[in-house]
Design an enzyme around this catalytic site. Sequence first.
Site, PDB file in Angstrom:
ATOM      1  N   THR A  50     -27.667  18.778 -18.296  1.00 47.77           N
ATOM      2  CA  THR A  50     -28.856  19.404 -18.895  1.00 47.77           C
ATOM      3  C   THR A  50     -29.586  20.221 -17.844  1.00 47.77           C
ATOM      4  OG1 THR A  50     -29.053  17.494 -20.340  1.00 47.77           O
ATOM      5  CG2 THR A  50     -30.908  18.991 -20.298  1.00 47.77           C
ATOM      6  N   CYS A  51     -29.697  19.686 -16.641  1.00 45.03           N
ATOM      7  CA  CYS A  51     -30.362  20.387 -15.551  1.00 45.03           C
ATOM      8  C   CYS A  51     -29.673  21.717 -15.293  1.00 45.03           C
ATOM      9  CB  CYS A  51     -30.333  19.550 -14.267  1.00 45.03           C
ATOM     10  SG  CYS A  51     -30.912  17.865 -14.481  1.00 45.03           S
ATOM     11  N   SER A  52     -28.341  21.673 -15.163  1.00 45.75           N
ATOM     12  CA  SER A  52     -27.583  22.862 -14.760  1.00 45.75           C
ATOM     13  C   SER A  52     -27.372  23.859 -15.884  1.00 45.75           C
ATOM     14  CB  SER A  52     -26.192  22.460 -14.263  1.00 45.75           C
ATOM     15  OG  SER A  52     -26.289  21.590 -13.171  1.00 45.75           O
TER      16      SER A  52
END
Lengths: 162, 198
Positions: A50-52
Amino acid sequence: MAPIAVGDVLPDGTLSCFDAEDKLQQVSVHSLAAGKKVVIFGVPGAFTPTCSLKHVPGFIEKAGELKSNGVDEIICISVNDPFVMKAWAKTYPENKDVKFLADGSATYTHALGLELDLGEKGLGTRSRRFALLVEDLKVKAANVESGGEFTVSGADDILKAL
Amino acid sequence: MATNILRRAASSVMRETLLTGMLRRSYASVAVGSDIVSAAPGVSLQKARSWDEGVSSKFSTTSVKDIFKGKKVVIFGLPGAYTGVCSQQHVPSYTKNIEKFKAKGIDSVICVAVNDPFVMNAWAEKLQAKDVIEFYGDFDGSFHKSLELGKDLSAALLGPRSERWSAYVVDGKVKAFNVEGAPSDFKVSGAEVILEQI
């Protein structure tokens, strides 16, 4: 520490990164944010999906719009060391505006009251997913996810708060 | 008279060497002949993996016992993924010698660092090493702490990490063990050295 909220003063702290000359630097948060409009968003971990794939790209895409709305700095922080943050930032060659800063020991995340124990996922103490809009060190918007979701902490939500 | 001078000189050199040794690193609890599994009971490592792989494996860990029991393992530890010597010298030294390790009957060549398994995975892919050797994350440093190979690298903004080291372990018993004098050195922990020791 209670989680940071609207109306609070942004605490000072030290984050680290590699500068344009590839030298390791320690940066004071206040030096970046005093007298300015800044967006700070936090992610649980570099190189996690999700971060990336969603959180960071959202801010990179909307950086232009954020800047034309008066935002001076867009800062991504994570509890990772500066070497990892540098390598992760490199996976976004199109990025010009988002600064990737390392909170390696989670000290600043702790000062914001936004730490999250992700030990059972093999990550240790990390940061909640969040986005802050800060004007001259005063928190104007504090969008903090309660778990691993990505519902309130994106670039679009910050744009709405501007 | 001469003997006394010599003795004093020798002991002050020894003291200096000991002191420097102590200042540079503390002595590891593991050495040739020791059993790595009993040195680190109940300790697990996290195999390098993508988040999806983590989810589907329910973030399972691999115990030290499962890594070493009944196998011939060459394992090396380094201060940090994505850092200079680690990326440019240490890992490549092992990946380019993998056939030599296989020819000597080594079951696993393992790289371990105090990083989370997702960072280790991305780094292994970046180094094009993921399919060549195995990568494990000692995310909370417990493996290195048990072996007394932990090292505080806060001065380099890395926090608690590990020494740079390598070992040849057969069925859990340490047959060869090398630790650098300083984590930035790369003199004794490379593939060429340990290949001679197998």
